[in-house]
Design a protein around this motif. Structure first.
Motif, PDB file in Angstrom:
ATOM      1  N   TYR A 406       0.818  -1.200   0.000  1.00 52.23           N
ATOM      2  CA  TYR A 406       0.000   0.000   0.000  1.00 52.23           C
ATOM      3  C   TYR A 406       0.860   1.262   0.000  1.00 52.23           C
ATOM      4  N   VAL A 407       0.322   2.296  -0.631  1.00 48.30           N
ATOM      5  CA  VAL A 407       0.835   3.668  -0.510  1.00 48.30           C
ATOM      6  C   VAL A 407      -0.302   4.516   0.028  1.00 48.30           C
ATOM      7  N   ARG A 408      -0.030   5.216   1.119  1.00 50.80           N
ATOM      8  CA  ARG A 408      -1.058   6.016   1.791  1.00 50.80           C
ATOM      9  C   ARG A 408      -0.963   7.476   1.385  1.00 50.80           C
ATOM     10  N   LEU A 409      -2.100   8.019   0.961  1.00 50.70           N
ATOM     11  CA  LEU A 409      -2.232   9.451   0.677  1.00 50.70           C
ATOM     12  C   LEU A 409      -3.057  10.039   1.817  1.00 50.70           C
ATOM     13  N   ALA A 410      -2.370  10.496   2.873  1.00 47.10           N
ATOM     14  CA  ALA A 410      -3.039  10.945   4.095  1.00 47.10           C
ATOM     15  C   ALA A 410      -3.291  12.444   4.038  1.00 47.10           C
ATOM     16  N   LEU A 411      -4.551  12.827   4.166  1.00 48.67           N
ATOM     17  CA  LEU A 411      -4.914  14.239   4.056  1.00 48.67           C
ATOM     18  C   LEU A 411      -4.844  14.930   5.416  1.00 48.67           C
ATOM     19  N   PRO A 412      -4.021  15.960   5.551  1.00 49.15           N
ATOM     20  CA  PRO A 412      -4.046  16.753   6.787  1.00 49.15           C
ATOM     21  C   PRO A 412      -5.421  17.382   6.994  1.00 49.15           C
ATOM     22  N   ARG A 413      -5.769  17.624   8.222  1.00 48.61           N
ATOM     23  CA  ARG A 413      -7.095  18.143   8.556  1.00 48.61           C
ATOM     24  C   ARG A 413      -7.194  19.640   8.279  1.00 48.61           C
ATOM     25  N   ARG A 414      -8.224  20.034   7.561  1.00 48.88           N
ATOM     26  CA  ARG A 414      -8.571  21.447   7.335  1.00 48.88           C
ATOM     27  C   ARG A 414      -7.431  22.227   6.683  1.00 48.88           C
ATOM     28  N   THR A 415      -6.663  21.580   5.807  1.00 46.28           N
ATOM     29  CA  THR A 415      -5.447  22.212   5.279  1.00 46.28           C
ATOM     30  C   THR A 415      -5.509  22.480   3.782  1.00 46.28           C
ATOM     31  N   TYR A 416      -5.865  21.461   2.988  1.00 50.46           N
ATOM     32  CA  TYR A 416      -5.818  21.599   1.541  1.00 50.46           C
ATOM     33  C   TYR A 416      -7.203  21.861   0.952  1.00 50.46           C
ATOM     34  N   HIS A 417      -7.197  22.350  -0.280  1.00 49.30           N
ATOM     35  CA  HIS A 417      -8.422  22.737  -0.972  1.00 49.30           C
ATOM     36  C   HIS A 417      -8.619  21.870  -2.219  1.00 49.30           C
ATOM     37  N   ARG A 418      -9.699  22.135  -2.916  1.00 49.38           N
ATOM     38  CA  ARG A 418     -10.058  21.313  -4.077  1.00 49.38           C
ATOM     39  C   ARG A 418      -8.927  21.266  -5.105  1.00 49.38           C
ATOM     40  N   GLU A 419      -8.258  22.390  -5.346  1.00 53.68           N
ATOM     41  CA  GLU A 419      -7.208  22.401  -6.367  1.00 53.68           C
ATOM     42  C   GLU A 419      -6.036  21.505  -5.983  1.00 53.68           C
ATOM     43  N   HIS A 420      -5.760  21.384  -4.674  1.00 58.38           N
ATOM     44  CA  HIS A 420      -4.695  20.487  -4.244  1.00 58.38           C
ATOM     45  C   HIS A 420      -5.091  19.038  -4.476  1.00 58.38           C
ATOM     46  N   ILE A 421      -6.329  18.716  -4.154  1.00 56.48           N
ATOM     47  CA  ILE A 421      -6.808  17.347  -4.341  1.00 56.48           C
ATOM     48  C   ILE A 421      -6.787  16.979  -5.819  1.00 56.48           C
ATOM     49  N   GLU A 422      -7.187  17.896  -6.671  1.00 54.34           N
ATOM     50  CA  GLU A 422      -7.149  17.650  -8.111  1.00 54.34           C
ATOM     51  C   GLU A 422      -5.714  17.449  -8.588  1.00 54.34           C
ATOM     52  N   HIS A 423      -4.780  18.235  -8.057  1.00 50.30           N
ATOM     53  CA  HIS A 423      -3.370  18.079  -8.448  1.00 50.30           C
ATOM     54  C   HIS A 423      -2.861  16.693  -8.061  1.00 50.30           C
ATOM     55  N   VAL A 424      -3.214  16.231  -6.886  1.00 53.92           N
ATOM     56  CA  VAL A 424      -2.789  14.900  -6.458  1.00 53.92           C
ATOM     57  C   VAL A 424      -3.333  13.842  -7.411  1.00 53.92           C
ATOM     58  N   ALA A 425      -4.607  13.924  -7.732  1.00 61.15           N
ATOM     59  CA  ALA A 425      -5.217  12.942  -8.634  1.00 61.15           C
ATOM     60  C   ALA A 425      -4.558  12.979 -10.006  1.00 61.15           C
ATOM     61  N   GLU A 426      -4.291  14.166 -10.516  1.00 58.32           N
ATOM     62  CA  GLU A 426      -3.638  14.292 -11.822  1.00 58.32           C
ATOM     63  C   GLU A 426      -2.224  13.719 -11.791  1.00 58.32           C
ATOM     64  N   THR A 427      -1.538  13.895 -10.659  1.00 63.27           N
ATOM     65  CA  THR A 427      -0.185  13.355 -10.519  1.00 63.27           C
ATOM     66  C   THR A 427      -0.213  11.836 -10.527  1.00 63.27           C
TER      67      THR A 427
END
Length: 464
Positions: A406-427
């Motif tokens: 497994y590789v874990r993509l752990a999201l910090p709480r109340r930190t990132y926005h939609r554009e960051h999540i989209e960048h991760v998915a695109e990466t």
């Protein structure tokens, strides 16, 4: 629906690709060795990396820095009592400090400690005290009657088989980790917690809950417990038999935690704080022993290695963590990332857990054998491609345990926005498109404590 207003902003920039390549090589292809300024989106961990609320910052200004008898400790103790139901609290500088205090008191040479799945520091603390860490996870078939909704559960059947082999006297501690971080962040049901309580009583063992993500687990109980087997792995709210859907998160948490003799807690997770933790227990004798060990390793029992302002922030964070709108937003972000990856046909673990999306690196890179660490290959490629830092939780982090890659993509709480999540998915998608070009890695230098090697080992690409 909850949203957040930004009152303080930090800057993150994506370094040029050649700088990322150089930084990765300099780090020995271990992203723990990267400087944070070289990371664009940091999903290495959700531990202590979240954004505190204005109420937490306000509480910090009132922090009592007294060495003994701090009012900030009183506030933390009251929060633990109200939210979690434990009156005897030993503060520590973070979760692994709490593990040291509790397991250093409970575990001796030759003891076996059973857990649904040990995480890295838990396993290391058991080993450091001369114990043997034994994982007792359920498989999908065992949880099928719950629609695979609680794959984090503890297998009492496996545990009994192990006790039959070693004897009950060899098992002084049974641990239940909620949610089950090493098993893709999957939740644990209240029903299973009751079964573990009964099993611990049968063998006269201390029952400990690792409560780092207790609020997220309670959210899943509220959403899922009582659903029918036909509900499957959908992230949507299912139809179900009556369960916990009308209960508050705090009520569910108190019921579930109330089944344990003791808890260990990293306040850096569901305490929404940047530092801190505690152990809490019911037995007065255990409490006294833990307090004395805490004085030796952590500090006086009313500060435990934390500044008064951090005690105050953690006290507020525990109360915020059981607010339903907060959890809806928190877990909603994780599901948002999962949905983007699912649409791109990325192999992820489903149903999705509470704090992270887990990518199945073995399926992602089927040509890379586990001996060449496909998860670490994915971690390196995510950084190389998009400056995204993730963490491997497979054969590199857990040697000789037969864990999934497994590789874990752990999201910090109340930190990132939609554009960051989209960048991760695109990466992730960009790496997936060129997955046949990626090779594995080999370790060239590692520390003497094998259970912790992933924090500092250095690797190199396997020569083609």
């Amino acid at each position: 629906m909850r949203s957040y207003v930004t009152k303080m902003a930090g800057v993150t920039t994506l370094p040029p690709r050649e700088e990322r390549e150089a930084a990765l090589a300099e780090a020995g292809y271990n992203v723990f060795n990267l400087d944070s300024e070289n990371v664009f989106v940091d999903l290495l961990t959700d531990s202590g990396t979240g954004t505190m609320s204005d109420a937490q910052w306000a509480a910090m200004l009132e922090g009592d820095e007294a060495y003994a008898g701090s009012d900030s400790f009183d506030r933390l103790q009251a929060a633990v009592q109200d939210v979690m139901g434990f009156e005897q609290v030993v503060p520590t500088h973070q979760g692994r400090g709490a593990e040291n205090v509790l397991y250093g008191t409970l575990v001796s040479e030759g003891d076996h400690v059973l857990n649904n799945t040990h995480f890295d520091t838990t396993r290391a603390h058991v080993a450091a005290n001369g114990g043997v860490a034994v994982d007792c996870p359920v498989d999908s078939a065992e949880s099928a009657d719950e629609g695979n909704s609680f794959d984090g559960n503890f297998s009492v059947e496996r545990a009994r088989e192990h006790v039959d082999d070693v004897g009950a006297d060899a098992v002084p501690v049974v641990v239940l980790t909620i949610t089950n971080n090493s098993n893709a962040g999957q939740p644990v049901s209240v029903e299973n917690t009751r079964a573990v309580r009964e099993f611990a009583d049968e063998i006269d063992a201390t029952f400990v809950i690792d409560a780092c993500r207790f609020a997220e687990n309670a959210y899943f109980v509220r959403e899922r417990e009582g659903r029918s087997p036909s509900d499957g792995a959908s992230d949507e709210a299912p139809s179900r038999e009556p369960g916990y859907e009308d209960a508050s998160i705090q009520a569910i948490a108190r019921e579930q935690l109330g089944l344990a003799d003791a808890v260990v807690m990293s306040g850096k997770k569901d305490g929404i704080a940047n530092i801190g933790g505690f152990a809490a227990m019911r037995d007065p004798d255990l409490f006294e022993h833990c307090k004395q060990r805490a004085i030796l390793y952590e500090g006086f029992p009313t500060y435990g290695g934390m500044a008064g302002r951090d005690l105050a922030a953690l006290a507020v964070g525990l109360r915020e963590a059981v607010e339903l709108p907060y959890l809806e937003h928190r877990i909603g972000q994780v599901r948002e990332l999962a949905g983007l990856l699912r649409d791109a046909e990325i192999p992820i673990v489903e149903p999705v857990g509470g704090h992270a999306v887990y990518v199945d690196a073995g399926a992602f890179f089927p040509a890379i054998p586990s001996t060449e660490f496909p998860g670490q290959a994915l971690v390196c490629e995510l950084y190389r491609e998009g400056g995204v830092r993730a963490v491997e939780l497979g054969s590199f982090a857990f040697p000789d345990t037969d864990r999934p890659e497994y590789v874990r993509l752990a999201l910090p709480r109340r930190t990132y926005h939609r554009e960051h999540i989209e960048h991760v998915a695109e990466t992730v998608e960009a790496v997936f498109e060129r997955r046949d070009e990626v090779s594995g890695y080999e370790i060239v230098d590692e520390p003497p404590i094998e259970e912790l090697r992933h924090f500092s080992a250095r690797l190199e690409p396997v020569a083609e």
